[in-house]
Design an enzyme around this catalytic site. Structure first.
Site, PDB file in Angstrom:
ATOM      1  CB  ILE A 121       3.082  50.516 -28.659  1.00  0.00           C
ATOM      2  CG1 ILE A 121       3.515  51.773 -27.781  1.00  0.00           C
ATOM      3  CG2 ILE A 121       2.547  50.984 -29.992  1.00  0.00           C
ATOM      4  CD1 ILE A 121       4.560  52.566 -28.333  1.00  0.00           C
ATOM      5  CG  ASP A 122      -0.645  44.599 -29.620  1.00  0.00           C
ATOM      6  OD1 ASP A 122      -0.161  44.213 -30.624  1.00  0.00           O
ATOM      7  OD2 ASP A 122      -1.522  43.922 -29.220  1.00  0.00           O
ATOM      8  CB  THR A 123       0.993  47.120 -34.699  1.00  0.00           C
ATOM      9  OG1 THR A 123       1.510  45.928 -34.569  1.00  0.00           O
ATOM     10  CG2 THR A 123       2.254  48.200 -34.265  1.00  0.00           C
ATOM     11  N   GLY A 124      -1.506  45.336 -33.397  1.00  0.00           N
ATOM     12  CA  GLY A 124      -2.625  44.291 -33.461  1.00  0.00           C
ATOM     13  C   GLY A 124      -3.825  44.805 -32.876  1.00  0.00           C
TER      14      GLY A 124
END
Length: 307
Positions: free
Chosen positions: A185-188
């Site tokens: 899970i990559d918020t970027g």
């Protein structure tokens, strides 16, 4: 003296397997049992060789290092040089801890007649082990590198533990086909299809090798995805109506295109919760998203917040 090679092999096999499993648990990495078995067989075989009439160079420091590296690569693969060194460091630290613990237990349980002035003797009266340290400088020369090594290895383990909290199981459904992998899970990750504002989850194209043509895999890895779309009139593909081209900015800030597939749904399992999303595209990346194979997909944060 009678030496039972089969018992020695079995004992070392079980000990090596246990220490490899502890290494994997400490580093928070997944492992396959058949690789652990193969690595343990390699380590136990080297111990049995010590009782055979073989050249003495097989017991030199360099050969022992080669066997240690071979065991780690057999058990966990290579991934990257940094990943390999961290695995070796953890494995050796586990070995040191086990060896020290065994010696300590033997020392405590030995009778007074077996221990004289801090020296442990065998039943034949031969000194088994003696610890001698020649000065404070020598101690510091050994202690400081070991402390740095310990700190580096276990700091990476803590970082991996933090990373693990952002990992999720991903299952993709496209018609009758189902693909599963680990996702980060990559918020970027803010990649959207500019026309429909559909979030794009990036996934390694190697996970789709069973359903995509070989030529497509090569073109995706060489970033020639536009040739795939231009050749659709000639080459028939069962998911032809599911294909999309998603523009994105590469490292050099130039606009590039990523081939994406429109699935029926994506099921994400994170922290024992299942999130199902149908408005999503699966972007196919030609490289490896993680050098050590911890995850094979990058999950768009909008898919998690939608759940």
């Amino acid at each position: 003296m009678v030496v039972y090679a089969d018992l020695i092999f079995l004992l070392n096999f079980l000990m090596d397997a246990a220490m490899l499993i502890v290494t994997a648990k400490t580093r928070k990495i997944s492992f396959k049992w058949w690789r652990i078995v193969g690595s343990s067989v390699l380590g136990a075989s080297y111990v049995v060789i010590m009782f055979l009439p073989v050249p003495l160079f097989l017991f030199t420091f360099s050969v022992k290092c080669m066997f240690c590296v071979g065991m780690i690569m057999t058990a966990f693969g290579f991934g990257s040089l940094q990943n390999l060194l961290r695995n070796i460091g953890t494995f050796l630290l586990v070995n040191f801890a086990v060896a020290g613990g065994m010696f300590g237990i033997h020392y405590v349980l030995a009778s007074s007649s077996d221990v004289m002035d801090g020296i442990v003797f065998t039943q034949t009266g031969v000194a088994m082990f003696q610890m001698q340290v020649g000065g404070i400088l020598f101690v510091l020369m050994l202690l400081l590198p070991l402390l740095w090594w310990f700190r580096t290895v276990f700091q990476s383990s803590k970082q991996r533990e933090v990373l693990t909290s952002y990992l999720a199981e991903v299952t993709i459904h496209v018609g009758d086909y189902t693909a599963s992998c680990k996702g980060l899970i990559d918020t970027g990750n803010q990649l959207y299809d500019p026309l429909t504002r559909t979030p794009v989850m990036v996934m390694e194209v190697s996970e789709w090798g069973d359903v995509l043509p070989v030529e497509w895999l090569q073109r995706i890895r060489s970033a020639d995805v536009d040739q795939i779309i231009s050749g659709l009139g000639v080459e028939e593909f069962v998911w032809q109506d599911r294909l999309r081209l998603v523009p994105y900015r590469g490292v050099n800030r130039n606009t590039q295109f990523m081939l994406a597939i429109k699935p029926d749904k994506v099921v994400i399992t994170h922290n024992h919760l299942q999130i199902e999303a149908s408005k999503v595209l699966i972007g196919l990346d030609g490289g490896k998203l993680c050098s050590d194979g911890t995850y094979q997909a990058i999950i768009h944060p909008a898919l998690i917040s939608a759940g």
